[in-house]
Design a protein around this motif. Structure first.
Motif, mmCIF file in Angstrom:
data_model
loop_
_atom_site.group_PDB
_atom_site.id
_atom_site.type_symbol
_atom_site.label_atom_id
_atom_site.label_comp_id
_atom_site.label_asym_id
_atom_site.label_seq_id
_atom_site.Cartn_x
_atom_site.Cartn_y
_atom_site.Cartn_z
ATOM 1 N N THR A 102 88.212 42.698 18.493
ATOM 2 C CA THR A 102 89.240 42.279 19.459
ATOM 3 C C THR A 102 90.039 41.083 18.964
ATOM 4 O O THR A 102 91.137 40.832 19.462
ATOM 5 C CB THR A 102 88.600 41.911 20.803
ATOM 6 O OG1 THR A 102 87.734 40.781 20.623
ATOM 7 C CG2 THR A 102 87.794 43.083 21.355
ATOM 8 N N GLU A 143 85.507 34.210 25.158
ATOM 9 C CA GLU A 143 86.543 34.923 25.901
ATOM 10 C C GLU A 143 86.190 36.396 26.068
ATOM 11 O O GLU A 143 86.439 36.994 27.119
ATOM 12 C CB GLU A 143 87.891 34.783 25.198
ATOM 13 C CG GLU A 143 89.041 35.356 25.993
ATOM 14 C CD GLU A 143 90.398 35.012 25.398
ATOM 15 O OE1 GLU A 143 91.353 35.779 25.651
ATOM 16 O OE2 GLU A 143 90.508 33.991 24.690
ATOM 17 N N ARG A 172 83.733 36.562 28.774
ATOM 18 C CA ARG A 172 84.363 36.316 30.070
ATOM 19 C C ARG A 172 85.093 37.564 30.551
ATOM 20 O O ARG A 172 85.035 37.944 31.718
ATOM 21 C CB ARG A 172 85.322 35.137 29.955
ATOM 22 C CG ARG A 172 85.930 34.703 31.284
ATOM 23 C CD ARG A 172 86.797 33.473 31.133
ATOM 24 N NE ARG A 172 86.008 32.322 30.752
ATOM 25 C CZ ARG A 172 86.043 31.737 29.554
ATOM 26 N NH1 ARG A 172 86.846 32.210 28.607
ATOM 27 N NH2 ARG A 172 85.286 30.696 29.280
ATOM 28 N N ARG A 173 85.792 38.223 29.644
ATOM 29 C CA ARG A 173 86.544 39.418 30.029
ATOM 30 C C ARG A 173 85.614 40.574 30.399
ATOM 31 O O ARG A 173 85.937 41.385 31.260
ATOM 32 C CB ARG A 173 87.467 39.850 28.882
ATOM 33 C CG ARG A 173 88.609 38.879 28.628
ATOM 34 C CD ARG A 173 89.601 39.443 27.643
ATOM 35 N NE ARG A 173 90.718 38.549 27.431
ATOM 36 C CZ ARG A 173 91.829 38.879 26.746
ATOM 37 N NH1 ARG A 173 91.940 40.084 26.219
ATOM 38 N NH2 ARG A 173 92.804 38.009 26.589
ATOM 39 N N ASN A 174 84.478 40.636 29.732
ATOM 40 C CA ASN A 174 83.532 41.727 29.994
ATOM 41 C C ASN A 174 82.533 41.398 31.089
ATOM 42 O O ASN A 174 81.723 42.243 31.475
ATOM 43 C CB ASN A 174 82.760 42.082 28.719
ATOM 44 C CG ASN A 174 83.670 42.646 27.650
ATOM 45 O OD1 ASN A 174 84.734 43.177 27.948
ATOM 46 N ND2 ASN A 174 83.260 42.539 26.398
#
Length: 455
Positions: free
Chosen positions: A64, A70, A73-75
Motif C-alpha cells: 500500500t 496508518e 488504522r484503516r483496517n
C-alpha cells in the motif's frame, strides 16, 4: 504484510490538465505510489505526514505504501464494532449487574469517541442507543423508532477506529468523559474507577488479539479523587439503636398494615446474621435450621441482587446468582443467635413462604424490590431516631445493619477469622474495610499509653 524502511519521496510538481494537479509520489522498496490533491497545501501536508513517519523510523507497508500505523488504522474495526464483539464475549458468563455496568462504561466512551461529522447527535442520544440497542447482544435486533434509527445510522458511520486509541490525546478525551456526568459535573471517584477498569479490560483484549500494540491506559495518567474503601463509622448503629429500628419497622404500613411487619425479619437477618440484603432476599425455608431453643443455622447459598430486566437471562428485575466472590454452588454456613431464631420462626408462622420457599416476598409472590425495603427502612428511621440522628448517615441504608453487626463482633473481641467467615469476607478485606470501626480496644490502649507517659 511485507514492510520496509527503504522509502524515497519525490518533490511535488504541478501537473497541468488534471482536476487534482498536485501529486505526492514516493517509493517503498521498488514499488511506486502516488496520491493526487486539488491544492498544493493539501499535498504538502500529506507529504509531511509520510515523511515524518519515515523520520520516526516507522516501517512502511510495501504493497500500500503506507506507514504500518496508518494501515492498521484503516483496517481497524471501529470502536463500536469492537465493543460489540467484546460484549458478545463477556455477556454469557457475566452477572447481570456486571453486564449493566460494562454497557454503561462502554456507552460513555463510545458516545464521545466519534468523528465530528455533520448532524452529530447529542451525547445523551448517543449514550441512549448504545445502552439500549447497540451494545447488549439481546437487543440489537429490536425494532427502532425513526429517531433512534437516525442516531444509530450516524453512530455506525462515525464511530472512530479502535486503533485511534493508541493516541494519548484521544485516550485522555475518553477518560475525561468517563470522569464526568452528563451535566458536566464530576462523577464519583468509584464510578470513574469502575468505568476505567472496563475500558482497560476492553483495550487489553485488543492487545491480546494484536489489534493495538499496547494498552494506552498504562501510558496515560489522570489524577482522580482517592477511592475510600472503608466503612464510615458514622453509619454504624449501636445495639440499642438497632433494636429500636427493628421495632419501628413493624409500625410501618399505612395502607398495608403488614408491609413493615413482613420485612422485620428480613432486616433482622441483615443484622444478626450479617447477611447482605441480596442474600436475605434469596433465603429459603430449607436453608434455615431453627430449633425451639438455642442457636440456629442459615445456609446462605443464593443472592438476588436487583439488576434490571435488560440484564438478566430470565427477564426478571432480580438476578439469580451465587454468593459474592464465591463459586456458583458454594454456600456459607452462618450460626444465628436465639433471638434471630425466634424472629424467623414467628415470621414463618405468621407469613409463611413464597411458592418457591423464599421467606420474603412481594404481595404477588415475587422478589421484594430494593425500592420497597428502602422506603420501609427510611420510614422506620423517622420513628426510631431523633431528628438529628435521622438527618445523619446513621443506619442510612439497610446494608448498614450488616456493618453494625460486623463492627459489633470485631469490637467485642470475636477473632477476625471467625467474623470474616460469617460475613463472607477474606480477613484482609475485613480488616481493611472496617479499619475505622474497630475501637473495642481503645480504652485499654489509652490506659497503657497513659501509663507510659506517667513513668
Amino acid at each position: 504484510m511485507t514492510t520496509t524502511f527503504r522509502v524515497k519521496f519525490w518533490e511535488i510538481k504541478k501537473r497541468t490538465g488534471r482536476k487534482r494537479p498536485y501529486p505526492v509520489r514516493w517509493r517503498t522498496d521498488t514499488r511506486e505510489h502516488s496520491e493526487w490533491y486539488a491544492t498544493k497545501a493539501l499535498a504538502t501536508s500529506r507529504l509531511s505526514e509520510l515523511s515524518q513517519a519515515a523520520r520516526n523510523g516507522e516501517p512502511f507497508d510495501v504493497d500500500t505504501g503506507l506507514p504500518v500505523s496508518e494501515v492498521r488504522r484503516r483496517n481497524s474495526l471501529s470502536f463500536l464494532e469492537f465493543a460489540q464483539s467484546y460484549m458478545d464475549l463477556k455477556w454469557p458468563d457475566a452477572a447481570a449487574t456486571t453486564r449493566g455496568s460494562t454497557v454503561e462504561a462502554l456507552a460513555t466512551a463510545g458516545a464521545v469517541f466519534v468523528r465530528d461529522g455533520v448532524g452529530r447527535p447529542d451525547v445523551t442520544e448517543l449514550r441512549g442507543v448504545l445502552s439500549r440497542n447497540l451494545l447488549p447482544p439481546t437487543t440489537r435486533d429490536a425494532e427502532l423508532s425513526a429517531e433512534d434509527r437516525e442516531v444509530v445510522d450516524w453512530l455506525t458511520r462515525n464511530s472512530r477506529p479502535l486503533f485511534d486509541l493508541t493516541d494519548a490525546v484521544a485516550v485522555r478525551e475518553v477518560l475525561d468523559a468517563l470522569a464526568a456526568k452528563l451535566d458536566g459535573k464530576a462523577a464519583a471517584a468509584t464510578v470513574y474507577q469502575r468505568k476505567r477498569a472496563v475500558l482497560f479490560n476492553l483495550l487489553s483484549y485488543a492487545v491480546e488479539l494484536g489489534m493495538i500494540p499496547d494498552n494506552p491506559l498504562t501510558r496515560v495518567k489522570r489524577k482522580v479523587a482517592k477511592v475510600v474503601d472503608q466503612v464510615d463509622p458514622r453509619v454504624v448503629a449501636n445495639p440499642g439503636q438497632v433494636e429500636r429500628l427493628l421495632t419501628a419497622v413493624t409500625y410501618v404500613g399505612r395502607r398495608n398494615q403488614e408491609r413493615g411487619a413482613h420485612l422485620a425479619a428480613f432486616f433482622a437477618t441483615g443484622y444478626y446474621a450479617a447477611a447482605r440484603p441480596a442474600e436475605g432476599l434469596g433465603l429459603r425455608e430449607d436453608d434455615c435450621t431453627l430449633p425451639e431453643e438455642g442457636w440456629g443455622l442459615l445456609m446462605l447459598g443464593e443472592s438476588r441482587p436487583a439488576a434490571g430486566k435488560r440484564w438478566t437471562d430470565s427477564g426478571e428485575v432480580h438476578d439469580r446468582r451465587g454468593l459474592k466472590h464465591r463459586g456458583a454452588k458454594d454456600v456459607r454456613p452462618v450460626p444465628i443467635p436465639p433471638v434471630l431464631v425466634r424472629i424467623l420462626r414467628d415470621h414463618l408462622d405468621r407469613f409463611g413462604t413464597a411458592p418457591d420457599g423464599r421467606l420474603f416476598r412481594s404481595p404477588n409472590g415475587g422478589v421484594v424490590s430494593s425500592s420497597t425495603y428502602y422506603r420501609v427502612w427510611e420510614e422506620a428511621r423517622q420513628y426510631a431516631l431523633t431528628p438529628a440522628q435521622a438527618a445523619s448517615p446513621l443506619a442510612g441504608r439497610p446494608y448498614d445493619l450488616r456493618h453494625a453487626a460486623v463492627s459489633l463482633m470485631l469490637n467485642g473481641g470475636v477473632p477476625a477469622t471467625d467474623v470474616a467467615e460469617r460475613a463472607g469476607h477474606s480477613v484482609e478485606v475485613l480488616l481493611r474495610v472496617y479499619a475505622k470501626c474497630i475501637d473495642g480496644q481503645r480504652e485499654l490502649i489509652n490506659k497503657r499509653i497513659e501509663e507510659l507517659f506517667d513513668r
